[in-house]
Design a protein around this motif. Structure first.
Motif, PDB file in Angstrom:
ATOM      1  N   ASP A 173       0.739  -1.076   0.064  1.00 53.81           N
ATOM      2  CA  ASP A 173      -0.069   0.268  -0.169  1.00 53.81           C
ATOM      3  C   ASP A 173       0.919   1.212  -0.074  1.00 53.81           C
ATOM      4  OD1 ASP A 173      -2.439  -1.110  -0.067  1.00 53.81           O
ATOM      5  OD2 ASP A 173      -2.352  -1.676   2.252  1.00 53.81           O
ATOM      6  N   GLU A 174       2.162   1.411  -0.805  1.00 53.79           N
ATOM      7  CA  GLU A 174       2.963   2.305  -0.860  1.00 53.79           C
ATOM      8  C   GLU A 174       3.521   2.860   0.561  1.00 53.79           C
ATOM      9  OE1 GLU A 174       1.135   5.503  -3.275  1.00 53.79           O
ATOM     10  OE2 GLU A 174       1.257   4.236  -5.277  1.00 53.79           O
ATOM     11  N   ARG A 175       3.734   1.919   1.217  1.00 53.09           N
ATOM     12  CA  ARG A 175       4.349   2.154   2.604  1.00 53.09           C
ATOM     13  C   ARG A 175       5.941   1.994   2.657  1.00 53.09           C
ATOM     14  NH1 ARG A 175       0.492   3.335   6.182  1.00 53.09           N
ATOM     15  NH2 ARG A 175       1.933   2.669   7.863  1.00 53.09           N
ATOM     16  N   TRP A 176       6.349   1.097   1.774  1.00 54.12           N
ATOM     17  CA  TRP A 176       7.977   0.552   1.753  1.00 54.12           C
ATOM     18  C   TRP A 176       8.318   0.645   0.303  1.00 54.12           C
ATOM     19  CZ3 TRP A 176       9.439  -5.143   2.301  1.00 54.12           C
ATOM     20  CH2 TRP A 176      10.857  -5.199   2.060  1.00 54.12           C
ATOM     21  N   GLY A 177       9.271   1.443  -0.196  1.00 51.48           N
ATOM     22  CA  GLY A 177       9.755   1.688  -1.412  1.00 51.48           C
ATOM     23  C   GLY A 177      11.048   2.046  -1.489  1.00 51.48           C
ATOM     24  N   THR A 178      11.637   2.120  -2.622  1.00 45.95           N
ATOM     25  CA  THR A 178      13.038   2.522  -3.058  1.00 45.95           C
ATOM     26  C   THR A 178      12.873   3.709  -4.268  1.00 45.95           C
ATOM     27  OG1 THR A 178      13.562   0.275  -2.402  1.00 45.95           O
ATOM     28  CG2 THR A 178      15.179   1.646  -3.839  1.00 45.95           C
ATOM     29  N   THR A 179      13.637   4.510  -3.999  1.00 47.81           N
ATOM     30  CA  THR A 179      14.267   5.329  -5.147  1.00 47.81           C
ATOM     31  C   THR A 179      15.558   5.064  -5.656  1.00 47.81           C
ATOM     32  OG1 THR A 179      12.979   7.356  -3.976  1.00 47.81           O
ATOM     33  CG2 THR A 179      14.414   7.980  -5.769  1.00 47.81           C
ATOM     34  N   ARG A 180      15.546   4.651  -6.758  1.00 50.85           N
ATOM     35  CA  ARG A 180      16.630   4.308  -7.447  1.00 50.85           C
ATOM     36  C   ARG A 180      17.420   5.119  -8.454  1.00 50.85           C
ATOM     37  NH1 ARG A 180      13.280  -0.275  -7.524  1.00 50.85           N
ATOM     38  NH2 ARG A 180      14.121  -2.157  -6.242  1.00 50.85           N
ATOM     39  N   PHE A 181      18.838   5.619  -8.294  1.00 50.90           N
ATOM     40  CA  PHE A 181      19.365   6.632  -8.842  1.00 50.90           C
ATOM     41  C   PHE A 181      20.094   5.768 -10.206  1.00 50.90           C
ATOM     42  CE2 PHE A 181      19.266   8.605  -5.008  1.00 50.90           C
ATOM     43  CZ  PHE A 181      18.469   9.725  -5.233  1.00 50.90           C
ATOM     44  N   ILE A 182      20.371   4.493 -10.005  1.00 52.84           N
ATOM     45  CA  ILE A 182      20.981   3.629 -11.156  1.00 52.84           C
ATOM     46  C   ILE A 182      19.825   2.582 -11.519  1.00 52.84           C
ATOM     47  CG2 ILE A 182      22.793   2.202 -11.769  1.00 52.84           C
ATOM     48  CD1 ILE A 182      24.311   3.569  -9.810  1.00 52.84           C
ATOM     49  N   ASP A 183      19.593   2.232 -12.777  1.00 54.46           N
ATOM     50  CA  ASP A 183      18.950   1.323 -13.356  1.00 54.46           C
ATOM     51  C   ASP A 183      19.346  -0.040 -12.882  1.00 54.46           C
ATOM     52  OD1 ASP A 183      17.385  -0.563 -14.825  1.00 54.46           O
ATOM     53  OD2 ASP A 183      17.768   0.456 -16.575  1.00 54.46           O
ATOM     54  N   PRO A 184      18.359  -0.754 -12.074  1.00 52.40           N
ATOM     55  CA  PRO A 184      18.937  -2.097 -11.568  1.00 52.40           C
ATOM     56  C   PRO A 184      19.295  -3.219 -12.726  1.00 52.40           C
ATOM     57  CG  PRO A 184      16.661  -1.740 -11.032  1.00 52.40           C
ATOM     58  CD  PRO A 184      17.099  -0.106 -11.532  1.00 52.40           C
ATOM     59  N   ALA A 185      18.533  -2.728 -13.745  1.00 52.88           N
ATOM     60  CA  ALA A 185      18.868  -3.727 -14.898  1.00 52.88           C
ATOM     61  C   ALA A 185      19.923  -3.531 -15.752  1.00 52.88           C
ATOM     62  CB  ALA A 185      17.458  -3.824 -15.876  1.00 52.88           C
ATOM     63  N   ASP A 186      20.641  -2.413 -15.489  1.00 49.29           N
ATOM     64  CA  ASP A 186      21.938  -2.075 -16.260  1.00 49.29           C
ATOM     65  C   ASP A 186      23.117  -2.666 -15.521  1.00 49.29           C
ATOM     66  OD1 ASP A 186      23.779  -0.833 -18.022  1.00 49.29           O
ATOM     67  OD2 ASP A 186      23.092   1.074 -17.852  1.00 49.29           O
ATOM     68  N   VAL A 187      23.441  -3.907 -16.208  1.00 53.60           N
ATOM     69  CA  VAL A 187      24.779  -4.714 -15.745  1.00 53.60           C
ATOM     70  C   VAL A 187      25.999  -4.042 -15.799  1.00 53.60           C
ATOM     71  CG1 VAL A 187      25.169  -6.160 -17.560  1.00 53.60           C
ATOM     72  CG2 VAL A 187      25.406  -7.020 -15.250  1.00 53.60           C
ATOM     73  N   ARG A 188      25.985  -2.813 -16.324  1.00 51.59           N
ATOM     74  CA  ARG A 188      27.269  -2.303 -16.705  1.00 51.59           C
ATOM     75  C   ARG A 188      27.627  -1.691 -15.184  1.00 51.59           C
ATOM     76  NH1 ARG A 188      25.994   2.189 -21.366  1.00 51.59           N
ATOM     77  NH2 ARG A 188      24.082   2.286 -20.226  1.00 51.59           N
ATOM     78  N   TYR A 189      26.765  -1.430 -14.401  1.00 51.05           N
ATOM     79  CA  TYR A 189      27.118  -0.804 -13.106  1.00 51.05           C
ATOM     80  C   TYR A 189      27.364  -1.824 -12.222  1.00 51.05           C
ATOM     81  CZ  TYR A 189      25.697   3.715 -14.861  1.00 51.05           C
ATOM     82  OH  TYR A 189      25.356   4.878 -16.075  1.00 51.05           O
ATOM     83  N   ASP A 190      28.136  -1.858 -11.114  1.00 49.87           N
ATOM     84  CA  ASP A 190      28.733  -2.722 -10.086  1.00 49.87           C
ATOM     85  C   ASP A 190      28.342  -2.396  -8.817  1.00 49.87           C
ATOM     86  OD1 ASP A 190      30.608  -0.961  -9.805  1.00 49.87           O
ATOM     87  OD2 ASP A 190      32.164  -2.521  -9.475  1.00 49.87           O
ATOM     88  N   MET A 191      27.526  -1.217  -8.499  1.00 51.13           N
ATOM     89  CA  MET A 191      26.972  -0.887  -7.382  1.00 51.13           C
ATOM     90  C   MET A 191      25.752  -0.120  -7.777  1.00 51.13           C
ATOM     91  SD  MET A 191      29.334   2.780  -6.532  1.00 51.13           S
ATOM     92  CE  MET A 191      27.952   3.121  -5.699  1.00 51.13           C
ATOM     93  N   HIS A 192      25.082   0.068  -6.564  1.00 51.55           N
ATOM     94  CA  HIS A 192      23.659   0.876  -6.753  1.00 51.55           C
ATOM     95  C   HIS A 192      23.924   1.728  -5.556  1.00 51.55           C
ATOM     96  CE1 HIS A 192      21.087  -2.183  -8.916  1.00 51.55           C
ATOM     97  NE2 HIS A 192      22.106  -1.510  -9.745  1.00 51.55           N
TER      98      HIS A 192
END
Length: 272
Positions: A173-192
């Protein structure tokens, strides 16, 4: 999210009348560094920086954290660096919690303010300036980039929390969520680097146990966090450092929302 608050009050010294007791703890599975211990006498100054000091919240240690170091930086007006990063292997993630600064990258001047995020690839040339009239405070996460044969290096990112919608966990019910600065599907990045938000009363309803290690800096509110076998009260300005596979859960008791800046290592094979 224009109404966001980011804790940034650090420095000074407690009075001689304060008690010595503290919730600071360092175990083999986790550490808690409360905001009360982030005083003037635990800061570091860095080579090739002017008008700046750092609270070092984490660093690689044998048998504990292995992937990252996190600083809370304070830069005075006119301060900054033309050579901020001495290690060509190191990528950088920056998040501003107070004040304004300029990051020059690839011939462009990027203006950052509270809520701004920047990702700077390893080996890049960049510089940072506080051209304002007040100090600026920001988190600086440094990690040795893990190159992968056949993958191009990740590009830089300059964005703001307002430009990144919260991804709410299902059935909450929109009570727990995450703001992502890096696309989690972009495997070029090794950190979030993310912001996790809990409305009052929301929980992580199970003991997360996973290979990613964490740095968690509480930006807003308070909660009770389960770390390994212990329940620990945390509030805005506290930092938690979680070793890989440390069991973890959370209950946001309120009365306000609970939010923290979350680092984790991702998208790579385990070193053998």
């Amino acid at each position: 999210m224009s109404s966001a608050n980011y804790h940034s009050k650090v420095g000074g010294l407690p009075p001689q009348t304060d008690l010595l007791s503290s919730k600071a703890v360092f175990t083999t599975a986790y550490a808690v560094i409360p905001r009360a211990v982030m005083t003037d006498i635990v800061t570091s100054v860095l080579p090739h920086w002017t008008g700046a000091r750092a609270w070092v919240l984490s660093r690689p240690l044998s048998g504990f954290s292995e992937t990252f170091s996190q600083y809370l930086m304070e830069v005075q007006p006119g301060g900054g660096s033309d050579r901020p990063e001495p290690d060509k292997r190191a990528e950088a993630a920056l998040f501003v919690v107070d004040g304004e600064m300029t990051v020059e990258f690839d011939g462009m001047a990027n203006e950052l303010r509270p809520g701004s995020f920047a990702y700077i690839p390893a080996g890049a040339q960049w510089c940072i300036r506080n051209e304002g009239t007040a100090s600026v405070k920001f988190h600086w996460i440094r990690k040795a980039f893990q190159d992968v044969d056949g993958l191009e290096p990740p590009p830089a990112i300059f964005t703001h929390e307002e430009e990144r919608p919260i991804s709410w966990m299902p059935d909450t019910d929109e009570r727990w969520g995450t703001t992502r600065f890096i696309d989690p599907a972009d495997v070029r990045y090794d950190m979030h680097l993310n912001i996790v938000t809990f409305e009052p009363g929301a929980t992580i309803p199970f003991m997360e146990t996973h290979v990613m290690e964490h740095g968690l800096y509480v930006l807003e509110g308070k909660a009770v966090y389960r770390l390994n076998q212990d329940w620990v009260e945390v509030e805005a300005g506290d930092f938690m450092w979680l070793r890989s596979f440390c069991p973890q859960a959370c209950y946001a008791g309120g009365p306000d929302r609970f939010r923290y800046l979350l680092y984790k290592d991702v998208n790579r094979h385990m070193k053998l």
